[in-house]
Motif scaffolding. Structure first.
Motif, PDB file in Angstrom:
ATOM      1  N   PRO A 194     -17.223 -11.147 -15.499  1.00  7.31           N
ATOM      2  CA  PRO A 194     -18.541 -11.726 -15.202  1.00  7.31           C
ATOM      3  C   PRO A 194     -19.001 -12.732 -16.248  1.00  7.31           C
ATOM      4  O   PRO A 194     -18.583 -12.676 -17.409  1.00  7.31           O
ATOM      5  CB  PRO A 194     -19.453 -10.494 -15.192  1.00  7.31           C
ATOM      6  CG  PRO A 194     -18.808  -9.551 -16.148  1.00  7.31           C
ATOM      7  CD  PRO A 194     -17.320  -9.755 -15.965  1.00  7.31           C
ATOM      8  N   LYS A 217     -23.164 -10.718 -13.160  1.00  6.12           N
ATOM      9  CA  LYS A 217     -23.445 -11.959 -12.444  1.00  6.12           C
ATOM     10  C   LYS A 217     -22.344 -12.969 -12.729  1.00  6.12           C
ATOM     11  O   LYS A 217     -21.895 -13.113 -13.864  1.00  6.12           O
ATOM     12  CB  LYS A 217     -24.806 -12.539 -12.858  1.00  6.12           C
ATOM     13  CG  LYS A 217     -25.255 -13.714 -11.999  1.00  6.12           C
ATOM     14  CD  LYS A 217     -26.648 -14.191 -12.364  1.00  6.12           C
ATOM     15  CE  LYS A 217     -27.133 -15.255 -11.385  1.00  6.12           C
ATOM     16  NZ  LYS A 217     -26.210 -16.390 -11.257  1.00  6.12           N
ATOM     17  N   TYR A 218     -21.925 -13.668 -11.684  1.00  7.72           N
ATOM     18  CA  TYR A 218     -20.835 -14.624 -11.774  1.00  7.72           C
ATOM     19  C   TYR A 218     -21.331 -16.049 -11.572  1.00  7.72           C
ATOM     20  O   TYR A 218     -22.398 -16.276 -10.990  1.00  7.72           O
ATOM     21  CB  TYR A 218     -19.751 -14.271 -10.750  1.00  7.72           C
ATOM     22  CG  TYR A 218     -19.095 -12.940 -11.040  1.00  7.72           C
ATOM     23  CD1 TYR A 218     -17.895 -12.870 -11.724  1.00  7.72           C
ATOM     24  CD2 TYR A 218     -19.711 -11.741 -10.666  1.00  7.72           C
ATOM     25  CE1 TYR A 218     -17.294 -11.654 -12.020  1.00  7.72           C
ATOM     26  CE2 TYR A 218     -19.128 -10.511 -10.955  1.00  7.72           C
ATOM     27  CZ  TYR A 218     -17.922 -10.482 -11.636  1.00  7.72           C
ATOM     28  OH  TYR A 218     -17.351  -9.272 -11.931  1.00  7.72           O
ATOM     29  N   GLY A 221     -22.536 -17.272  -8.198  1.00 10.43           N
ATOM     30  CA  GLY A 221     -23.571 -16.481  -7.537  1.00 10.43           C
ATOM     31  C   GLY A 221     -23.170 -15.097  -7.100  1.00 10.43           C
ATOM     32  O   GLY A 221     -24.013 -14.300  -6.669  1.00 10.43           O
ATOM     33  N   MET A 223     -22.250 -11.177  -7.358  1.00 11.55           N
ATOM     34  CA  MET A 223     -22.831 -10.140  -8.206  1.00 11.55           C
ATOM     35  C   MET A 223     -22.129  -8.807  -7.971  1.00 11.55           C
ATOM     36  O   MET A 223     -21.521  -8.583  -6.928  1.00 11.55           O
ATOM     37  CB  MET A 223     -24.330  -9.994  -7.948  1.00 11.55           C
ATOM     38  CG  MET A 223     -25.132 -11.242  -8.235  1.00 11.55           C
ATOM     39  SD  MET A 223     -26.908 -10.991  -8.093  1.00 11.55           S
ATOM     40  CE  MET A 223     -27.241 -10.139  -9.618  1.00 11.55           C
TER      41      MET A 223
END
Length: 334
Positions: A194, A217-218, A221, A223
């Motif tokens: 992440p 969170k990446y 967007g 998750m």
């Protein structure tokens, strides 16, 4: 004709017993030695499970020239020490997860394997379960569209007990490294590392964390919402939410289980488990012997990089949540 490998178990606890029973299902695995710091315990374990030899010290066991591969099944606080002992004696190692307490230890273990040209793999048995591999195949095929959210949990009620390893800081106690590692694994194997991590933790009187909630969170967007806890029970399942449907690894998702798949506009489909016998530890053991047959010192499925990514992410979670193991983390640059 397959070579038969002499297996030794280092540590004679509950998980070693399960692993040893599954080892019996493999025709090229020989239950050769059981080792404990308590000779009587090793002898009882060996007699119960069918090992040919028992040792009252780990040093004595790794000195036996007939030992081919060692399953390290001690508390994860001791994985570094015991893995290094085996590798420095040129014994192939399958080390139970968590691979180490922190990334620094894991890096040194891998460097030792390279130096000694000796096989080393983290025993993350979920990676080798037929149901998990089927789920990854479906997700990666793109038939459900882009993966957007992973939800994964592992929780059970473990009554507070000062004597239990689960609450013992010196043994790496706490839910994160014991069971939280599974939800983190679910996120890493599907979404990767992440960009951001946010955690909330609740601690027991010993200072070990009882419950951890994690949000990953990446950059694009995606998750992941992950939970581990000793405070109460959860369904213990993993959900992959995609643009065109979803996939669920059902209850006790980390072992052989069934898969539920739903595609938008269609009917729900169930894929039953292909698992036939044993608990499921035999798959990773079989893979280890395949690697040894091929002369490999690293698995191409549970790679060293995967273990490093996993422990690095666990370190990030611990730092954010304030989870520390003083006897080990003094090596880390927190």
């Amino acid at each position: 004709m397959k070579k038969t490998y002499n297996w030794a178990v280092l540590g004679c606890g509950k998980i070693a017993r399960k692993f040893s029973n599954d080892l019996k299902l493999l025709s090229n695995a020989r239950l050769y030695a059981a080792a404990s710091r308590d000779l009587k315990k090793a002898e009882q374990f060996a007699e119960e499970l069918g090992f040919e030899n028992a040792y009252g010290s780990y040093e004595e066991m790794v000195s036996d020239p007939n030992v081919d591969v060692v399953y390290v099944a001690t508390p994860h606080s001791h994985h570094y020490e015991h893995t290094m002992l085996c590798l420095n004696n040129k014994k192939a190692v399958l080390c139970e997860k968590a691979f180490a307490i922190n990334k620094r230890e894991a890096e040194e273990m891998i460097a030792c394997a390279q130096k000694n040209n000796t096989f080393l793999m983290e025993a993350f048995w979920t990676m080798f379960q037929p149901s998990f591999r089927k789920a990854m195949e479906i997700i990666q095929s793109g038939e459900l569209g882009k993966l957007k959210i992973v939800r994964s949990d592992f929780a059970f009620n473990a009554p507070y007990d000062l004597e239990k390893r689960l609450y013992n800081i010196s043994l790496g106690g706490g839910s994160l490294l014991d069971i939280g590692i599974y939800p983190v694994f679910a996120a890493l194997t599907s979404l990767g590392k992440p960009e951001k991590i946010k955690t909330f933790a609740d601690f027991s009187p010993t200072g070990s964390e009882e419950t951890v909630n994690m949000i990953f969170k990446y950059k694009d967007g995606e998750m992941a919402s992950l939970t581990s806890s000793f405070a109460g029970f959860s369904p213990t399942q993993t959900e992959y939410l995609c643009e065109k449907g979803y996939l669920i690894l059902n209850a006790r998702w980390f072992v052989p289980t069934h898969i539920t798949v739903w595609k938008a506009g269609g009917e729900m489909e169930t894929f039953p488990s292909e698992h036939k016998e044993g608990t499921g530890y035999q798959y990773e053991a079989a893979h280890v012997m395949e690697c040894l047959d091929a002369g490999k010192i690293e698995s191409d499925k549970m790679t060293w990089q995967m273990s490093l990514d996993l422990i690095e992410t666990l370190d990030r979670v611990r730092i954010d949540a304030g989870i520390f193991f003083p006897e080990h983390d003094k090596k880390m640059f927190f």
